[in-house]
Design a protein around this motif. Sequence first.
Motif, short mmCIF file in Angstrom:
data_model
loop_
_atom_site.label_atom_id
_atom_site.label_comp_id
_atom_site.label_asym_id
_atom_site.label_seq_id
_atom_site.Cartn_x
_atom_site.Cartn_y
_atom_site.Cartn_z
N ASP A 72 2.69 -3.73 -13.59
CA ASP A 72 2.03 -4.93 -13.10
C ASP A 72 0.51 -4.82 -13.15
OD1 ASP A 72 2.06 -7.54 -11.92
OD2 ASP A 72 1.61 -6.63 -9.96
N GLY A 73 0.00 -4.07 -14.11
CA GLY A 73 -1.46 -3.96 -14.26
C GLY A 73 -2.16 -3.37 -13.06
N PRO A 121 -4.45 -1.80 -10.78
CA PRO A 121 -5.74 -1.11 -10.97
C PRO A 121 -5.74 0.22 -10.21
CG PRO A 121 -6.04 -3.27 -9.90
CD PRO A 121 -4.58 -2.98 -9.92
N ARG A 144 4.44 -3.35 -7.29
CA ARG A 144 3.53 -2.22 -7.12
C ARG A 144 3.99 -1.31 -5.97
NH1 ARG A 144 -2.36 -5.32 -7.97
NH2 ARG A 144 -1.97 -5.90 -10.14
#
Length: 275
Positions: free
Chosen positions: A167-168, A170, A182
């Motif tokens: 989910d990208g 960061p 996440r």
Amino acid sequence: MRIPVLTYHAANVAGMAYAGNDHVALAHDLRLIDALGWQIIPLDAVLDLIDGRRPWPSRPCLALTFDDGTDLDVRAIEWPGIGLQPGFLPILRAFRDETAGRQPELHATCFVIASPAAREAMDRQCLFGGDVMGEDWWPMAAATGLLGIGNHSWDHNHDVAPEAAPDGLPRGRFFAVDNAVRADWQIARAQDYIAARVPGQPIRHFGYPYGDVNSYLRDDYLPSRGQALGLAAAWTTDGRPVTAAEQRWALPRYVCGLHWRSPDELEALLAGASA
Ligand SMILES: [Zn+2]
């Protein structure tokens, strides 16, 4: 009811002075804690006290946690350029022998990082490449009765963690773990991995990496999913004593080197926390 929970990092070794070396600090602090009349209790017992499952003791109580899960939690290791570090478990054992039954519930919870790839990267890039972030010691530590194992996430969402996160996500702080995809990856996956390697000891505590708490994890994910995962509480680094009024999924802890840097500062902290 006010219960301080104290946090140490066995990889905090910047020299051989109290400030900057958590082995020196822990060894000193244990004697101070005992001399001041405090009783050290396990993290589970903190929950028993604030939930009223256990009568309030006559002595003030505190608990110990060790973060980031290096081999230095359990054994002596030569730290390049600085010297031999005793390890937290040997420090606890020496203290137990010396106090001759005055601390019958002596115990600390080690919050460990699950991902082998992340531990290997941290070992090389954040420590000294000594292969000191293994996992074989987890069940041995739990079997001593002096240490428990807790969940410190899949990979700390650390900058050096090498795996592709979903989910990208960061990297760099834990605040970004703010949705179910996440959180399942960082918390549920870690819970499964760690629990499978520590048979016979339920993994009941989650320690927020960097102390980073967000409202999604505290108010939504952990209240709805935590119990099913086997978790009983989650711990921040917010620098207050635990009270019954604190939220179960964001219980505060004090951190050595952040909230106190000397024996005098710990004594003042404990006096304030018990007032
Ligand atoms: Zn950490």
